[in-house]
Design a protein around this motif. Structure first.
Motif, PDB file in Angstrom:
ATOM      1  N   ALA A   1      47.044  39.046  14.379  1.00 19.21           N
ATOM      2  CA  ALA A   1      46.678  37.632  14.449  1.00 19.21           C
ATOM      3  C   ALA A   1      45.188  37.470  14.723  1.00 19.21           C
ATOM      4  CB  ALA A   1      47.506  36.928  15.527  1.00 19.21           C
ATOM      5  N   ASN A   2      44.660  38.244  15.652  1.00 22.62           N
ATOM      6  CA  ASN A   2      43.235  38.147  15.945  1.00 22.62           C
ATOM      7  C   ASN A   2      42.378  38.583  14.768  1.00 22.62           C
ATOM      8  OD1 ASN A   2      42.828  37.033  18.567  1.00 22.62           O
ATOM      9  ND2 ASN A   2      43.617  38.906  19.501  1.00 22.62           N
ATOM     10  N   GLN A   3      42.777  39.657  14.110  1.00 26.27           N
ATOM     11  CA  GLN A   3      42.014  40.107  12.948  1.00 26.27           C
ATOM     12  C   GLN A   3      42.044  39.063  11.836  1.00 26.27           C
ATOM     13  OE1 GLN A   3      40.043  42.797  12.997  1.00 26.27           O
ATOM     14  NE2 GLN A   3      40.738  43.044  15.109  1.00 26.27           N
TER      15      GLN A   3
ATOM     16  N   MET B   1      42.277  35.852  12.232  1.00 23.64           N
ATOM     17  CA  MET B   1      41.413  34.738  12.639  1.00 23.64           C
ATOM     18  C   MET B   1      39.932  35.087  12.514  1.00 23.64           C
ATOM     19  SD  MET B   1      43.414  33.477  16.060  1.00 23.64           S
ATOM     20  CE  MET B   1      45.181  33.172  16.019  1.00 23.64           C
ATOM     21  N   TYR B   2      39.553  36.246  13.050  1.00 21.23           N
ATOM     22  CA  TYR B   2      38.135  36.592  13.079  1.00 21.23           C
ATOM     23  C   TYR B   2      37.595  36.991  11.710  1.00 21.23           C
ATOM     24  CZ  TYR B   2      38.249  36.497  18.196  1.00 21.23           C
ATOM     25  OH  TYR B   2      38.367  36.103  19.512  1.00 21.23           O
ATOM     26  N   GLN B   3      38.479  37.548  10.863  1.00 23.54           N
ATOM     27  CA  GLN B   3      38.035  38.005   9.545  1.00 23.54           C
ATOM     28  C   GLN B   3      38.376  37.033   8.425  1.00 23.54           C
ATOM     29  OE1 GLN B   3      39.570  41.967   8.815  1.00 23.54           O
ATOM     30  NE2 GLN B   3      38.902  42.734  10.802  1.00 23.54           N
ATOM     31  N   ASN B   4      39.077  35.949   8.764  1.00 27.46           N
ATOM     32  CA  ASN B   4      39.509  34.994   7.740  1.00 27.46           C
ATOM     33  C   ASN B   4      40.250  35.722   6.627  1.00 27.46           C
ATOM     34  OD1 ASN B   4      39.840  32.473   6.532  1.00 27.46           O
ATOM     35  ND2 ASN B   4      37.931  32.634   5.377  1.00 27.46           N
ATOM     36  N   SER B   5      41.281  36.479   7.025  1.00 29.53           N
ATOM     37  CA  SER B   5      41.988  37.345   6.085  1.00 29.53           C
ATOM     38  C   SER B   5      43.492  37.268   6.307  1.00 29.53           C
ATOM     39  CB  SER B   5      41.521  38.795   6.260  1.00 29.53           C
ATOM     40  OG  SER B   5      41.840  39.258   7.578  1.00 29.53           O
ATOM     41  N   ILE B   6      44.245  37.861   5.402  1.00 29.64           N
ATOM     42  CA  ILE B   6      45.682  38.018   5.565  1.00 29.64           C
ATOM     43  C   ILE B   6      45.951  39.455   5.986  1.00 29.64           C
ATOM     44  CG2 ILE B   6      47.946  37.960   4.445  1.00 29.64           C
ATOM     45  CD1 ILE B   6      46.829  35.863   2.523  1.00 29.64           C
ATOM     46  N   GLN B   7      46.596  39.622   7.126  1.00 28.54           N
ATOM     47  CA  GLN B   7      46.928  40.951   7.630  1.00 28.54           C
ATOM     48  C   GLN B   7      48.375  41.295   7.277  1.00 28.54           C
ATOM     49  OE1 GLN B   7      44.629  43.014   9.512  1.00 28.54           O
ATOM     50  NE2 GLN B   7      43.262  41.490   8.579  1.00 28.54           N
TER      51      GLN B   7
END
Length: 403
Positions: A384-386, A388-394
């Motif tokens: 979730a943090n990645q 948000m911070y990367q503006n990406s889909i994990q």
């Protein structure tokens, strides 16, 4: 669910759900014993002192014999909280681990320190109660599982205490028994109107006291708050998200903080056909803690210590029919049509969790919130943090399946 099964099971809903034996054991006090475990508390901020207070309520199961914090004023506060115990006080956690009389440690330090101290505690032969979220990132979660596997006789319990409370056990049983039908939407919030900062006795201590504000130490709102609800969904449905999207920002408090004060994560559970919405803001407290599970037969709405079941129209008709057929007492509903899930008063979730910690140390076996479940939730939070911070889909990777 066919009608005769619904009729057969309705007594459980209207009269109080019959709890499975393992559920009951998880939040029933253990019988008195001669076994008293010496505990060292590492990290004496608000959470560490709160756990110390609860340890004293457990009828002599634990004795606080060591405390540790790098800040002098926190050690002084912890000494007062520990009374009537008179623990040894240390600034270096390794001194606690060197103490052979300490059987277990409680770790309530900044998130970036969780992995190292927990791993060192296991290597020192200590049982571990580790505050949530289990680790700062995914790599540490995977590594802590590997370390824990080397010490199968030691308990490592993670502080997701909702896995222990009667209310949340009841919700899991309602889901398992089919009262919600097909669940498709999960809506969660944990809102406040507060800057989330603690008073600092000296400006030089800002980052040490308010570590939650800074990326170096903290997982922000997803780790500190939303991890509880994410963990419950993992447990209740025996699942994890396939994809995670997120957005956030420092949108209100322009005070130098680095972690977002306004977040929203969307977790997609493809296997179950569910979408989970997990959000938090520090700029409005109206919703506070909100947790709703929406299914084709009904919805559950949860607060901290109470919950309500809201049957859908057709489900309500079946419940009314059941009462007429069985002659059971009329279902009591709230003004907005909700059926209370639990009537008996509850203790704080930490009380139930620490009782299970004692049981796991004494009898062996995995606690309900363990290194494997803790790792799964820590990975979800990191995703979730990645996002948000990367503006990406994990996306969930096969390497994340650790049990």
């Amino acid at each position: 669910m066919i009608r005769r099964d619904f009729i057969r099971q309705a007594g459980a809903l209207t009269g109080g759900l019959l709890l499975q034996s393992q559920m009951l054991a998880a939040f029933t006090e253990i019988a008195p014993s001669d076994s008293v475990f010496n505990v060292g508390v590492i990290g004496c901020g608000d959470r560490g002192k709160g756990i110390m207070h609860t340890l004293k309520e457990l009828d002599g199961k634990f004795r606080v014999t060591a405390i540790c914090d790098p800040l002098d004023f926190r050690l002084k506060e912890a000494e007062a909280e520990a009374a009537p115990f008179k623990p040894a006080a240390y600034k270096d956690y390794r001194k606690v681990l060197d103490d052979k009389s300490v059987s277990a440690v409680v770790i309530a330090v900044p998130l970036n320190l969780h992995y190292q101290i927990a791993a060192d505690a296991l290597r020192a032969g200590k049982h571990v109660y580790l505050e949530k979220t289990m680790t700062y990132n995914t790599a540490q979660a995977i590594e802590l599982v590997a370390v824990s596997k080397k010490y199968p006789k030691l308990t490592l319990q993670v502080g997701h205490q909702y896995r222990y409370t009667p209310l949340y056990f009841r919700v899991k049983q309602i889901i398992d028994d089919g009262y919600l039908g097909k669940v498709t939407q999960i809506d969660c919030r944990w809102d406040r109107n507060w800057n989330w900062k603690r008073a600092v006795p000296d400006p030089s201590l800002e980052r040490k006291v308010n570590w939650r504000m800074y990326k170096e130490y903290s997982g922000g709102l997803p780790a500190e708050l939303l991890s509880h609800q994410i963990d419950f969904i993992n447990w209740a449905f025996n699942t994890q998200p396939d994809e995670v999207l997120g957005a956030g920002g420092v949108d209100f408090y322009k005070d130098g903080r680095e972690v977002f004060d306004n977040v929203q994560a969307v977790l997609r559970y493809s296997r179950e056909g569910m979408i989970g919405n997990f959000g938090a803001t520090c700029a409005n407290a109206h919703d506070g803690y909100m947790f709703r599970l929406k299914g084709s037969k009904g919805m559950i709405s949860l607060l901290m210590n109470e919950g309500f079941y809201y049957p859908e129209k057709e489900t309500r008709k079946e419940l009314d029919l059941v009462d007429g057929v069985t002659g059971a007492t009329k279902i009591q509903m709230s003004k907005d049509g909700g059926i209370p899930l639990l009537k008996e008063p509850l203790k704080d979730g930490t009380w139930y969790a620490l009782n299970d910690f004692y049981k796991s140390i004494r009898e062996g076996g995995l606690p309900a919130s363990n290194v494997f479940t803790g790792a799964k939730t820590a990975i979800c939070v990191d995703m979730a943090n990645q996002a948000m911070y990367q503006n990406s889909i994990q996306t969930w990777k096969p390497s994340y399946n650790l049990s």
